[in-house]
Scaffold this active site. Sequence first.
Site, PDB file in Angstrom:
ATOM      1  N   HIS A 130      25.150  39.707  -0.705  1.00 54.23           N
ATOM      2  CA  HIS A 130      24.353  40.159  -1.881  1.00 54.23           C
ATOM      3  C   HIS A 130      23.674  38.778  -2.091  1.00 54.23           C
ATOM      4  O   HIS A 130      24.129  37.681  -1.949  1.00 54.23           O
ATOM      5  CB  HIS A 130      25.380  40.406  -3.065  1.00 54.23           C
ATOM      6  CG  HIS A 130      24.354  40.848  -4.056  1.00 54.23           C
ATOM      7  ND1 HIS A 130      23.294  40.293  -5.053  1.00 54.23           N
ATOM      8  CD2 HIS A 130      24.035  42.172  -4.492  1.00 54.23           C
ATOM      9  CE1 HIS A 130      22.804  41.141  -5.732  1.00 54.23           C
ATOM     10  NE2 HIS A 130      23.124  42.501  -5.566  1.00 54.23           N
ATOM     11  N   ASP A 132      26.774  48.977  -2.910  1.00 59.88           N
ATOM     12  CA  ASP A 132      26.654  50.155  -1.993  1.00 59.88           C
ATOM     13  C   ASP A 132      27.796  50.415  -1.085  1.00 59.88           C
ATOM     14  O   ASP A 132      27.912  51.356  -0.566  1.00 59.88           O
ATOM     15  CB  ASP A 132      25.525  49.812  -0.923  1.00 59.88           C
ATOM     16  CG  ASP A 132      24.025  49.870  -1.703  1.00 59.88           C
ATOM     17  OD1 ASP A 132      23.856  50.514  -2.525  1.00 59.88           O
ATOM     18  OD2 ASP A 132      23.610  48.594  -1.488  1.00 59.88           O
TER      19      ASP A 132
HETATM   20  C1  LIG Z   1      21.856  41.615   0.839  1.00 55.05           C
HETATM   21  C2  LIG Z   1      21.485  40.629   1.806  1.00 55.05           C
HETATM   22  C3  LIG Z   1      20.121  40.743   2.206  1.00 55.05           C
HETATM   23  C4  LIG Z   1      21.606  39.311   0.994  1.00 55.05           C
HETATM   24  O1  LIG Z   1      21.026  38.382   1.874  1.00 55.05           O
HETATM   25  P1  LIG Z   1      21.175  36.906   1.501  1.00 55.05           P
HETATM   26  O2  LIG Z   1      22.190  36.439   0.236  1.00 55.05           O
HETATM   27  O3  LIG Z   1      19.812  36.215   1.355  1.00 55.05           O
HETATM   28  O4  LIG Z   1      22.141  36.212   2.451  1.00 55.05           O
HETATM   29  P2  LIG Z   1      21.417  35.745   3.792  1.00 55.05           P
HETATM   30  O5  LIG Z   1      20.724  37.069   4.466  1.00 55.05           O
HETATM   31  O6  LIG Z   1      20.821  34.350   3.584  1.00 55.05           O
HETATM   32  O7  LIG Z   1      22.617  35.645   4.552  1.00 55.05           O
HETATM   33  C5  LIG Z   1      23.503  34.585   4.678  1.00 55.05           C
HETATM   34  C6  LIG Z   1      24.060  34.462   6.060  1.00 55.05           C
HETATM   35  O8  LIG Z   1      25.200  35.558   6.027  1.00 55.05           O
HETATM   36  C7  LIG Z   1      24.739  36.410   6.759  1.00 55.05           C
HETATM   37  N1  LIG Z   1      25.049  37.837   6.297  1.00 55.05           N
HETATM   38  C8  LIG Z   1      24.725  38.165   5.012  1.00 55.05           C
HETATM   39  N2  LIG Z   1      25.318  39.532   4.940  1.00 55.05           N
HETATM   40  C9  LIG Z   1      25.734  39.705   5.883  1.00 55.05           C
HETATM   41  C10 LIG Z   1      26.457  41.265   6.222  1.00 55.05           C
HETATM   42  N3  LIG Z   1      26.381  42.348   5.405  1.00 55.05           N
HETATM   43  N4  LIG Z   1      26.870  41.097   7.517  1.00 55.05           N
HETATM   44  C11 LIG Z   1      26.825  40.245   8.476  1.00 55.05           C
HETATM   45  N5  LIG Z   1      26.173  39.000   8.111  1.00 55.05           N
HETATM   46  C12 LIG Z   1      25.641  38.904   6.653  1.00 55.05           C
HETATM   47  C13 LIG Z   1      23.363  36.496   7.232  1.00 55.05           C
HETATM   48  O9  LIG Z   1      23.192  36.838   8.526  1.00 55.05           O
HETATM   49  C14 LIG Z   1      23.232  34.771   7.128  1.00 55.05           C
HETATM   50  O10 LIG Z   1      23.628  34.383   8.380  1.00 55.05           O
HETATM   51  P3  LIG Z   1      22.994  32.870   8.904  1.00 55.05           P
HETATM   52  O11 LIG Z   1      23.145  31.856   7.964  1.00 55.05           O
HETATM   53  O12 LIG Z   1      23.445  32.729  10.101  1.00 55.05           O
HETATM   54  O13 LIG Z   1      21.326  33.168   9.045  1.00 55.05           O
HETATM   55  C15 LIG Z   1      22.462  40.342   3.120  1.00 55.05           C
HETATM   56  O14 LIG Z   1      23.761  40.210   2.485  1.00 55.05           O
HETATM   57  C16 LIG Z   1      22.427  41.975   3.565  1.00 55.05           C
HETATM   58  O15 LIG Z   1      21.649  42.191   4.554  1.00 55.05           O
HETATM   59  N6  LIG Z   1      23.427  42.624   3.554  1.00 55.05           N
HETATM   60  C17 LIG Z   1      23.629  43.989   4.111  1.00 55.05           C
HETATM   61  C18 LIG Z   1      22.869  44.914   3.650  1.00 55.05           C
HETATM   62  C19 LIG Z   1      23.103  45.364   2.124  1.00 55.05           C
HETATM   63  O16 LIG Z   1      24.117  45.757   2.002  1.00 55.05           O
HETATM   64  N7  LIG Z   1      22.166  45.439   1.211  1.00 55.05           N
HETATM   65  C20 LIG Z   1      22.409  46.004  -0.151  1.00 55.05           C
HETATM   66  C21 LIG Z   1      22.328  44.870  -0.896  1.00 55.05           C
HETATM   67  S1  LIG Z   1      22.652  45.136  -2.506  1.00 55.05           S
END
Ligand SMILES: CC(C)(COP(=O)(O)OP(=O)(O)OC[C@H]1O[C@@H](n2cnc3c(N)ncnc32)[C@H](O)[C@@H]1OP(=O)(O)O)[C@@H](O)C(=O)NCCC(=O)NCCS
Length: 393
Positions: free
Chosen positions: A263, A320
């Site tokens: 998240h 979700d």
């Molecule tokens: C929601 C989301 C975009 C949040 O992103 P964020 O807090 O900005 O976290 P980041 O995207 O910076 O992720 C940090 C790291 O964890 C990884 N990561 C985050 N969520 C992940 C997941 N669900 N599966 C695998 N890796 C994940 C990212 O790839 C990133 O890796 P890196 O540092 O090597 O680039 C991300 O967790 C995600 O894509 N989740 C899956 C989609 C989802 O469930 N969306 C609904 C949100 S309510």
Amino acid sequence: MDEMLETKNIGLRGIKVADTRISDVDGEKGNLIYRGLNICDLVSNSTFEEVSFLLLSNRLPTAKELKTFQSELVSERKVPEAVYGFMRMMPKASHPMDVLQASIPILAVYDNQLHDESRDANLKKAARLIAKLPNIVAAWDRIRKGKEPVGPDPELIHAGNFLYMLSGSLPDPETTKDFDTCLILHAEHSFNASTFAGREVASTHAHLYASIVAALGALSGELHGGANSEVMKMLLEIGEVDRAKSWVFEKLRKGGKIMGMGHAVYHTEDPRATILRRIDDRLADRTRDRRWFELTKTIEMATKEEFRKLKGKEIYPNVDFYSASVYHMMGIPTDLFTPVFAISRISGWAAHIIEEKFAEAQPKPELYRPDADYVGTYCGPEACPYIPIEERS
Ligand SMILES: CC(C)(COP(=O)(O)OP(=O)(O)OC[C@H]1O[C@@H](n2cnc3c(N)ncnc32)[C@H](O)[C@@H]1OP(=O)(O)O)[C@@H](O)C(=O)NCCC(=O)NCCS
């Protein structure tokens, strides 16, 4: 200038773009409050209707006010025939989110208060949208399956009425209660992508319906509201609990994402996921099929384990993750999960759009107009010479 550069391409994370009085997400402690009240207290004591009143009116209703609001919602549940007419012309394979988004302008043109921009009229329009969205989602599911839409039942609460319009049969009280809880949990989440999209459009003085269309578009993506359907697709693909660990490990090692995990704001467990996990467990017992719950739990554990190994940090389920198997066990089709998110979030969106329009948390309404650094073709301050078409190669 350096400071400006640092704020680019970070998805506005941590950038405060406005004040709001509607909700607060404490990403460190894992708390979510709507208008000062903890969602744990709201799911224990309120209904979605009461929470919608709270979000729109900044306080819980009295018993009389709640009754009046419930009656208003019941009286607004019907949709114009034109909505069904439009649906009958749509290709059956149309995604329910697209159909829902395209139905909103039809509701707009049939609203005789469309251009009344008073606060009271906006509240009335909000109530109409809250009341009608479930009807649209349920009707499209039936029409695409060659069935007739089921009209709303005024005796049923909002949650039960949606399940009834979808299946055509009366839901049991436990499932109604659990679905009502899901609606409360999804109703509001501060400045997430779809709410921000809705507020941005509202800041141009566009009407409520146009702002909601924008919010729906933002919700549809798999990194936002689209994640719940993606979680279900993953569960269906994995199929068996004993395949979960290896599937997750392989996915993560290849750099893939486990949908429903992680998240942008919570760095601990999303409080909504905690409540949904309990509902999922209960539903598994009620349906006498624990497969989806156990599979979801195993994926959570495997993702946490592998994430620690690969990235040296924690990851937690978001709203979700458990809602996917919950909705599946409630008999809701997978591609309806995101529209179901929308029929709940509509209350939060409307509250935010009204807050934006009437500057209820700031000194005056302000048009959102961010800036960008131009990094494209540049030939100097006078711009590039214009080459006539016949001289271009
Ligand atoms: C929601 C989301 C975009 C949040 O992103 P964020 O807090 O900005 O976290 P980041 O995207 O910076 O992720 C940090 C790291 O964890 C990884 N990561 C985050 N969520 C992940 C997941 N669900 N599966 C695998 N890796 C994940 C990212 O790839 C990133 O890796 P890196 O540092 O090597 O680039 C991300 O967790 C995600 O894509 N989740 C899956 C989609 C989802 O469930 N969306 C609904 C949100 S309510």
